[in-house]
Design a protein around this motif. Structure first.
Motif, PDB file in Angstrom:
ATOM      1  N   UNK D  97       0.820  -1.205   0.000  1.00 18.26           N
ATOM      2  CA  UNK D  97       0.000   0.000   0.000  1.00 18.26           C
ATOM      3  C   UNK D  97       0.852   1.252   0.000  1.00 18.26           C
ATOM      4  N   UNK D  98       1.903   1.237   0.810  1.00 17.77           N
ATOM      5  CA  UNK D  98       2.797   2.393   0.849  1.00 17.77           C
ATOM      6  C   UNK D  98       3.451   2.605  -0.512  1.00 17.77           C
ATOM      7  N   UNK D  99       3.848   1.498  -1.144  1.00 22.76           N
ATOM      8  CA  UNK D  99       4.473   1.608  -2.460  1.00 22.76           C
ATOM      9  C   UNK D  99       3.505   2.239  -3.449  1.00 22.76           C
ATOM     10  N   UNK D 100       2.237   1.816  -3.389  1.00 19.64           N
ATOM     11  CA  UNK D 100       1.237   2.398  -4.291  1.00 19.64           C
ATOM     12  C   UNK D 100       1.039   3.875  -3.989  1.00 19.64           C
ATOM     13  N   UNK D 101       1.011   4.170  -2.706  1.00 17.83           N
ATOM     14  CA  UNK D 101       0.800   5.567  -2.296  1.00 17.83           C
ATOM     15  C   UNK D 101       1.937   6.436  -2.808  1.00 17.83           C
ATOM     16  N   UNK D 102       3.159   5.929  -2.709  1.00 20.61           N
ATOM     17  CA  UNK D 102       4.284   6.754  -3.149  1.00 20.61           C
ATOM     18  C   UNK D 102       4.415   6.767  -4.668  1.00 20.61           C
ATOM     19  N   UNK D 103       3.523   6.038  -5.359  1.00 23.84           N
ATOM     20  CA  UNK D 103       3.566   6.058  -6.825  1.00 23.84           C
ATOM     21  C   UNK D 103       2.353   6.753  -7.410  1.00 23.84           C
ATOM     22  N   UNK D 104       1.163   6.280  -6.987  1.00 18.75           N
ATOM     23  CA  UNK D 104      -0.051   6.819  -7.582  1.00 18.75           C
ATOM     24  C   UNK D 104      -0.693   7.882  -6.692  1.00 18.75           C
ATOM     25  N   UNK D 105      -0.154   8.072  -5.487  1.00 19.16           N
ATOM     26  CA  UNK D 105      -0.689   9.090  -4.586  1.00 19.16           C
ATOM     27  C   UNK D 105      -0.460  10.483  -5.164  1.00 19.16           C
ATOM     28  N   UNK D 106      -1.121  11.451  -4.562  1.00 19.43           N
ATOM     29  CA  UNK D 106      -1.082  12.828  -5.059  1.00 19.43           C
ATOM     30  C   UNK D 106       0.342  13.345  -5.229  1.00 19.43           C
ATOM     31  N   UNK D 107       1.221  12.923  -4.329  1.00 16.16           N
ATOM     32  CA  UNK D 107       2.603  13.393  -4.422  1.00 16.16           C
ATOM     33  C   UNK D 107       3.539  12.325  -4.985  1.00 16.16           C
ATOM     34  N   UNK D 108       2.942  11.254  -5.482  1.00 13.34           N
ATOM     35  CA  UNK D 108       3.750  10.124  -5.942  1.00 13.34           C
ATOM     36  C   UNK D 108       4.404  10.364  -7.283  1.00 13.34           C
ATOM     37  N   UNK D 109       5.279   9.409  -7.643  1.00 11.42           N
ATOM     38  CA  UNK D 109       6.033   9.453  -8.898  1.00 11.42           C
ATOM     39  C   UNK D 109       5.137   9.748 -10.103  1.00 11.42           C
TER      40      UNK D 109
END
Ligand SMILES: Nc1ncnc2c1ncn2[C@@H]1O[C@H](COP(=O)(O)OP(=O)(O)OP(=O)(O)O)[C@@H](O)[C@H]1O
Ligand SMILES: Nc1ncnc2c1ncn2[C@@H]1O[C@H](COP(=O)(O)OP(=O)(O)OP(=O)(O)O)[C@@H](O)[C@H]1O
Ligand code: MOO
Ligand SMILES: [Mg+2]
Ligand SMILES: [Mg+2]
Lengths: 347, 219, 256, 256, 347
Positions: D97-109
């Protein structure tokens, strides 16, 4: 009789067999595709359980109401149409498999397997994987693997189907050595195999035994169209009368009656090369001359096979190309067939 | 326009009182409950929330630091640690004392707020705790006790109250020196009106009373 | 393979791989070395490796016969057994932990009897292994059963005709021929056990050195510092990389 | 199958099945009917089914080509791709989940660019599906790849010689022949998505009707009442039972 | 020439082929196991890519430096040793597969597939699954499937290996109809197939082409031991001298020289039944009388084949059982072989 005794049925395949094979004999099992030959072999190897009836090998009941002896306790070796070499083992390990399974020490097993591979001409392939072999090579290795265990009974289900002509005689003579005195069953479509390897023969058709006995007794006197085709002779069915066979339309084909020929329904066998075809009755001496109609013409290498209709039954004659051209043979043509009476066997 | 319909991200331990709060006040609230720090991660990740309620000071500090809050956080409740045993207290626990020797004690890990409080409390009491497990959430501590797997556990009074007859509660006098504080704040980018109306609801007298019913201490 | 399939292929692979990149982007690389040699991390990693190796071994011992038996089953029995075996895979791990607790726990169905004999599994390393086996073994069983079923059994028949007993057929033919599935199933099992968290936490608890495996440490660390937790998770990913890469090397198919 | 293997078989099956019995023993049967028709439960179940169906469909669309391509790969490429695909299976779900957040999240990659276009995935039902696909698709890929590799490709060659284009070979030969693996892979994917919890909670949040799937409701309920949570989990188990049982019926092997 | 042109190598199998086959001809590919026959077929079908060189079919380069035409765009039908029927489809659907792949509407495809199944004698099996067929039945269905697409080029890799004698003639005549005027390659181990179906022949050994040409030119004048065995004649190698062949030990075997016989290294072919064996020189008229030593004895049905050593080369003679017994033939025995000079072909 202590050889092989099968009196069993496999219902889903509509195969019902009743067979006795003497101990130490090599029996050829022949018959059309789907006749039940592989089913017969499966009953002996233990791959199939009969629905009813019993299967006995060398006096021991291996399948029947009393129980079922699993394949690995039957002392039976099997070689099939497909070589089924273990894909994860190399050629040598494949050949050693049976010996190692019987507890033969690695060293001895290796030596014996190598010797066996040598005899089938595959000694140079020991470290190949099965997928690096040609079809024929794979089959030879499978043969070596099956023979290495020196089994009581050997079952061969068309083992030479994919072997080349140069290899087949070698393998055949190898088999002759190994099968000598050993109870064995050989499924084949090749007359040469029957003649060179088998002492007995079983003819199957549509899941039933239609003929069985010694090769010398059964082959010369085919009682089924399949066996006649197999041995390459013509078979006529009719009523045995004095010195001849009367066909449906009353035509009598003269021939030599065997000791056991009795009046009543019977057969006549006639080699294809004993039949001549003419535009008119040649009036020669000890021959039959009968009216026939050409059904089909089929070139067969040096000769041409002409199949004619004789009183509703097929009769084949092998002619030279020249003769065929001269007669202008084509389907529908009316001819006179002359048959040497001495070449006609009545039974 | 439309009636206020706040989206509230709240610490898991607030699940029951907050649900009742919305029901009593007959307002529509969408709740997302979870571990406080995880909620901050979500807010940072762009979660569409109006209000954030944290179960400890440190997490609220982090939220402020990350810049996801709007306005000053408000303290709205406190919570005390208590000792719980399975119903019937099979191990005969009497408190934070020798009765714990050889018993299976479960506490929160020092890394999480309730664990930090537990460590401080033990020091005050002057006892060295020898737990069989240091859980990362109070829920897990409580779970081990209610199932009878552990002989005792240190949880918040609210958790003990929620577990009802499944546990027996032993209060610890010294725990009042280590109260856990609950904070609430509006979220930046959320609907300010909805946020303030919900924060109002929580801090007003009715809200405070309801929180007290669930075992929370006064702000 | 038709050319158009490369588009969904690329999309699929991207979807699975990019989040890892996103994760890497957040890892605090500067703090990583110190973190990785920290006592806690080393201890958790050691415990994780130990329990996962044991869990994989147990899964092999129990799971291979299970897969074998299943591959020989037909009709209703097959459906029922297959279904039962799959359930632990679909349970949310926390629920799996609760199920274990209500079975092997001190007051559980089986646990209460064990407890009477003085055996208590809860809060021990054994409980961790139990949790891992419970959630991970089905992966092995399902992977292997498929492969065993696909093998028509002809080779087993041949081996039996050559005199191999069923046991020998198993060791020398059936298992070697399904080695790719066995290896990949074992790797999956190991990997799933390595990532196991919810059931462990619920059933075994979380005590450094005894039950706190690496995923539990990650979870705990996250309560304070998410980025540090990601850094620890990276260790998990690395271990998984090694296991899967090694298994993939063994996983060359045996062509027939 | 040698006779002695029945012992570990029985042990293995018991170990997997008894915890379910333990779970059933704790479920408060009296409260169950009321619980099951509660608005919350119905809503969460509906959301779970919807997202799992979509996630399975997406996994098929992306995962089948992925498995196909992998089954044709050899050497290093195969190892690398296989390893990458397996990683989401081994990540603890929370880390996933964290990986997804850091990718597709608002501030993600990737998310920051999407965000610029006004697309925000986080905390929507789409995020739930993303989380499920991320953790569950590898199950399909791995199950299918094994089956595709085992098929030596001879049938594909035959079909091509009969004039079938690669696309036709795919639809009429390759896929039908690996139908058992496809069906069981899809069932596993669905089941894994159904039980997915950690990644969803972390990446999609837990908002009733939008992102609160059944496992999240189970988790939340457990905060209040463990037995009630088990009752809800029972619903999950039932759904999984149905899916797996149905898939097992399709899963008759095609013998060659 | 616009038929088939192969000038290509597959290195890992050590196969290097250089071949031209005329358009519309049926070419038999023969050779020992592992000779590269299936490799040759694979190059044509597109299952194998050559490492170097080119493969061209009907003037179109299908493999080579310029690119590779995938199997489904070659218009080539293949029937292999293994039938490889799709296990998930029934017999009818298997037979329809190729037609449907070429966009033939379901209804038409069904009718044509049924007709084709009828012709291979499998019309009653339409709804069976491949695993419910016997080996021969499966192969017939595979034949129907391959022929149904009416391909430009037909490749047959030992298609009749598992068929029964009764079926083989039917299938053979079916093939003759279908192969007429169509470029085709037939891998076989059966002389009858070559004689009845092929107009051209390619002999492969150890991955190389050793002979190629029209059947009528190549078969009567074997230049390899394999081909001599295949056609059942004896092959002697030596130096052609006036009216005879001089062997290594100086013995000259007299015979009839063809038009193209020139002095120098050459061969003599001698049918096995043109060789007589005697205890002493029979001093008959137009014959060769040479000293030989018995190597092996092999019963072959009605006759016994005796292989003798003639100046280091093998010579086979077919004798009757009676003659063998009378001579007391056994390995090592010294005999005199008489060979009719008119039966010896020199080239
Ligand atoms: N697995 C099976 N299930 C059902 N029927 C089968 C199966 N295998 C074979 N049969 C059927 O049983 C009958 C006997 O088949 P069997 O394989 O014994 O024939 P065969 O004589 O060996 O033929 P061939 O010469 O083609 O190998 C045939 O009608 C065949 O279609
Ligand atoms: N997949 C493979 N990998 C490596 N070598 C192979 C492979 N298949 C065959 N060979 C080798 O290539 C050579 C040619 O084999 P090929 O299959 O073309 O022979 P063949 O003439 O068809 O023989 P057969 O009559 O036995 O079918 C043989 O030496 C064989 O061992
Ligand atoms: O965030 Mo909590 O309520 O301390 O688990
Ligand atoms: Mg057969
Ligand atoms: Mg070949």
């Amino acid at each position: 009789m202590t050889g092989i005794r099968v009196d069993a049925a496999v219902r889903v395949r509509d195969v019902v067999l009743d067979l006795d094979l003497p101990e130490g004999s090599c029996t050829a099992a022949i018959g059309p595709n789907g006749a039940g030959k592989s089913t017969f072999v499966g009953l002996l190897s233990g791959a199939l359980r009969p629905d009813t009836g019993t299967v006995a090998i060398h006096g021991r009941t291996v399948a029947g109401p009393g129980g079922f002896v699993p394949p690995h306790k039957r002392g039976v070796a099997l070689l099939e149409q497909r070589s089924l070499l273990f894909p994860h083992l190399d050629v040598l390990a494949n050949a050693m498999f049976g010996l190692r399974s019987r507890g033969v020490p690695r060293h001895t097993a290796r030596a014996e397997a190598l010797a066996q591979l040598e005899r089938v001409g595959c000694a140079d392939l020991t470290h190949r994987r099965p997928n690096q072999l040609s079809g024929g090579q794979a089959q030879r290795v499978a043969l070596a693997r099956a023979l290495a265990i020196k089994p009581d009974v050997v079952l061969l289900d068309e083992p030479m189907a994919a072997m080349d002509v140069a290899a087949a005689p070698e393998i055949r003579s190898l088999l002759r050595t190994h099968l000598a005195g050993r109870t064995s069953v050989l499924v084949t479509h090749d007359l040469l195999d029957v003649l060179t390897l088998a002492s007995h023969v079983v003819v199957l058709e549509r899941g039933r035994v239609v003929e069985q006995g010694r090769v010398a007794d059964v082959l010369p006197r085919p009682r089924s169209q399949f066996l006649a085709d197999f041995t390459g002779v013509n078979l006529l069915f009719g009523d045995l009368v004095d010195g001849g066979l009367r066909l449906a339309d009353g035509t009598v084909v003269a021939g030599l009656a065997g000791d056991d020929a009795t009046a009543g329904p019977g057969w006549a066998s006639i080699p294809a090369n004993a039949v001549g075809l003419h535009l008119a009755d040649p009036h020669g001496s000890p021959r039959n001359a009968v009216d026939v109609v050409v059904r089909a013409v089929e070139p067969r290498g040096p000769v041409v096979r002409v199949v004619v209709d004789l009183a509703g039954q097929a009769l084949a004659a092998d002619l030279t190309t020249g003769a065929v051209a001269e007669l202008g043979v084509e389907p529908g043509l009316r001819l006179v067939a002359s048959i040497k009476a001495t070449a006609v066997t009545l039974y | 326009g439309e009636e206020a319909h706040p989206v509230v991200f709240a610490a898991a331990s607030l699940t029951n009182p907050f649900a009742d709060l919305a029901e009593n006040a007959e307002v529509n609230v969408d709740y997302s409950f979870g571990g406080s720090n995880g909620l901050v991660d979500q807010l940072v990740g762009g979660a569409p929330a109006d209000v954030f309620a944290s179960a400890n000071t440190a997490t609220m500090d982090r939220a402020v630091e990350e810049g996801v809050t709007a306005g000053e956080p408000v303290r709205f409740a406190t919570n005390l640690l208590v000792l719980v045993t399975p119903a019937g207290n099979p191990a005969g626990i009497t408190g934070l004392d020798e009765s714990l020797d050889g018993a299976k004690l479960v506490i929160c890990a020092p890394e999480v707020p309730c664990g930090a409080a537990t460590a401080a409390l033990a020091e005050t009491v002057g006892i060295t705790l020898e737990p069989v497990s240091e859980e990362s959430a109070v829920t897990d501590v409580l779970g081990k006790v209610t199932s009878g797997e552990a002989d005792a556990g240190l949880v918040y009074a609210t958790d003990a109250a929620g577990a009802g007859e499944d546990v027996e509660t032993l209060e610890i006098p010294e725990s009042s020196q280590h109260v856990n504080e609950y904070w609430i704040v509006a979220v930046k980018g959320g609907d300010a009106d909805s946020a303030s109306s919900f924060i109002e609801l929580v801090t007003a007298a009715a809200g405070q009373e309801l929180l007290a019913d669930f075992g929370f201490g006064p702000a | 393979m038709p050319r158009w399939t490369w588009l969904p292929f690329a999309l699929g692979l991207t979807f699975l791989v990019v989040p890892l990149a996103g994760m890497l982007a957040r890892v605090p690389w500067a703090e990583l070395p110190a973190l990785l040699v920290s006592h806690e991390a080393v201890e958790a990693l050691g415990l994780s490796l130990l329990t996962c190796v044991v869990a994989t071994a147990v899964s092999l011992v129990l799971g291979v016969p299970l897969a074998l038996a299943m591959s020989r089953m037909t009709g209703r029995t097959a459906v029922v057994v297959r279904t039962l075996v799959t359930i632990p895979m679909v349970l949310p791990p926390v629920v799996a932990g609760l199920a274990l607790l209500s079975t092997l726990g001190r007051r559980g169905l089986v646990g209460q009897h064990l407890s009477a004999w003085g055996i208590e599994i809860g809060f021990t390393t054994v409980a961790v292994v139990c949790a891992q086996v419970f959630v991970a073994m089905p992966f092995l069983v399902i992977a292997l059963e498929g492969a065993l079923r696909a093998d028509s059994g002809d080779y087993g028949t041949v081996a039996a005709n050559l005199g191999a007993s069923p046991t020998r057929v198993l060791w020398r033919v059936t298992l070697p021929m399904s080695m790719p599935a066995l290896v990949s199933g074992a790797a999956l099992t190991f990997a799933r056990a390595l990532g196991e968290f919810g059931a462990t936490l619920t059933f075994a608890g979380s005590l450094a050195g005894t039950t706190r495996t690496l995923p539990l440490l990650v979870y705990l660390t996250r309560e304070q510092d998410t980025d540090l937790a990601l850094a620890l998770a990276l260790v998990l990913v690395l271990v998984a990389l090694v296991v899967v890469a090694v298994s993939a090397r063994f996983n060359r198919p045996v062509s027939t």
